[in-house]
Enzyme design. Structure first.
Site, short mmCIF file in Angstrom:
data_model
loop_
_atom_site.label_atom_id
_atom_site.label_comp_id
_atom_site.label_asym_id
_atom_site.label_seq_id
_atom_site.Cartn_x
_atom_site.Cartn_y
_atom_site.Cartn_z
N ASP A 30 16.45 20.24 25.32
CA ASP A 30 15.52 19.20 25.76
C ASP A 30 15.89 17.86 25.12
OD1 ASP A 30 13.35 18.21 27.14
OD2 ASP A 30 11.84 19.42 26.13
N HIS A 80 4.39 23.35 24.08
CA HIS A 80 5.59 22.50 24.14
C HIS A 80 5.10 21.06 24.31
CE1 HIS A 80 9.84 21.73 25.56
NE2 HIS A 80 9.23 20.71 26.13
N HIS A 96 5.10 16.89 23.85
CA HIS A 96 5.88 15.65 23.74
C HIS A 96 4.99 14.61 23.07
CE1 HIS A 96 9.59 16.44 26.24
NE2 HIS A 96 8.88 17.54 26.44
N CYS A 121 12.51 14.47 29.64
CA CYS A 121 13.03 15.09 30.86
C CYS A 121 13.50 14.01 31.82
CB CYS A 121 11.94 15.94 31.51
SG CYS A 121 12.48 16.67 33.06
N ASN A 178 10.29 14.75 22.26
CA ASN A 178 9.46 15.92 21.96
C ASN A 178 8.83 15.72 20.60
OD1 ASN A 178 11.71 16.82 23.77
ND2 ASN A 178 10.54 18.70 23.71
#
Ligand code: HMG
Ligand code: MG
Length: 304
Positions: A18, A210, A212, A243, A252
């Site tokens: 990522d 997950h 960010h 992304c 992230n």
């Protein structure tokens, strides 16, 4: 430490995937391999190494097979690769991958931009991929992006992500990772999404977050997750990331920030902040941009 919080957290390090998939500078395969190995040596038990996606869509990770072939396999570390479809799974298996992450989203707008399919279409495509991966003895993680908000479709009902998670679990996924792809969530949203998952019968033991840190809310959301018994969090060394198909998605949650935070809460994760900071520093020097992690900056200042 509050007795309500989990005593131990598993961190899934997503920096090499990522963190680098959107990188403005192209890193050499050797730099990526060294990054993965340094992260494994920092104590991380789960490292997402790369993705087997269309190389013309994510050219930064076009050397997936070479990176997988070059890393040091360590029995104490699960190395993961992202796969979008049967072709990606075949490439991953050929490269010796034993842990794969499939990915879809809670919303059609993002999913079309990301994988050229509606959510329903992508779930239909992923079901046989999950089955084949399980038949091949692989561990499977299912990412659900845009659970907290979508750059194309806006606000997202908590139940939308929960339905997708339920489908992935029913298809055989071992665990789910709920993505705040564009970093819009606050703790109340985490509660609402976890409530929706509970009502759909998705066990909290199967859920990771997950996050960010686009708007600085990631650690507050970690705390909200911890209070609900969530013990798996994804993060990226240095706070690298974003992304390419989610406008506005920045870094992230930084691994260094997460490790520091967990340490202060008395929660075990067995990861060395200094070693992660050294690993991210080496990659940051190659990219030539400052790294967003605040705990990393404080560590660096303390070593001067
Ligand atoms: P598509 O164009 O719909 O695929 O792409 P297709 O099946 O129609 O095939 C078209 C061509 O692509 C064919 O080649 C295939 O062979 C090739 P041609 O016959 O024209 O020469 N192809 C592939 N080549 C290599 N590897 C493959 C592959 N599949 C097909 N696996 C696809 C669909 C999903 C593959 C494409 O849209 C794609 O690669 N997208 C990139 C998605 C991506 O990597 N996004 C970033 C990761 S997700 C993320 O960051 C979010 C996350 O972090 C959580 C969060 O934050 O929310 C996980
Ligand atoms: Mg992400």
């Amino acid at each position: 430490m509050s007795s309500a919080l989990p005593p131990r957290v598993r961190i899934v390090e997503v920096g090499p995937r990522d963190g680098l998939q959107n990188s403005p500078s192209r890193l050499t395969t050797d730099v990526k391999i060294a990054f993965v190995d340094a992260l494994s040596e920092a104590g991380l038990t789960d490292v997402e190494v790369t993705s087997f996606v269309r190389p013309d869509r994510v050219p930064q990770l076009a050397d997936a097979s070479e990176v997988m072939g070059g890393i040091t396999r360590n029995p104490g570390v699960r190395h993961w690769a992202l796969v979008p479809n049967a072709k990606g799974l075949a490439g991953a298996i050929e490269s010796g991958v034993t842990n794969v992450a499939v990915f879809t989203a809670a919303t059609d707008g993002f999913n079309r931009a990301n994988v050229n399919a509606s959510v329903e279409e992508s779930l239909a495509r992923l079901k046989p991929v999950i089955r084949d991966a399980k038949d091949a003895g692989l561990r499977v993680r299912g990412y659900v992006s845009t659970v907290f908000g979508c750059p194309y479709d806006g606000e997202v009902e908590p139940v939308a992500g929960a339905r997708v998670s339920r489908t992935l679990m029913d298809a055989g996924a071992d665990e789910i990772s709920l993505g705040d792809t564009i970093g819009v969530a606050a703790p109340g949203d985490v509660d609402a999404v976890l409530d929706a998952h509970e009502s759909m019968g998705v066990s909290r033991d199967a859920i990771g977050l997950h996050l960010h840190d686009t708007r600085g809310t990631a650690l507050a959301n970690v705390y909200a997750g911890l209070q609900r018994g969530i013990a798996v969090f994804d993060s990226s060394a240095g706070g690298l990331g974003g992304c390419p198909f989610a406008p506005g998605a920045t870094g992230n949650l930084a691994t260094e920030d997460l490790v520091y935070f967990l340490g202060r809460l008395g929660i075990e994760c067995d990861v060395s902040l200094a070693k992660v900071a050294e690993a991210s520093g080496a990659v940051g020097a190659e990219i030539g941009r400052p790294l967003p992690s605040r705990a990393r900056a404080a560590w660096e200042a303390s070593t001067r």
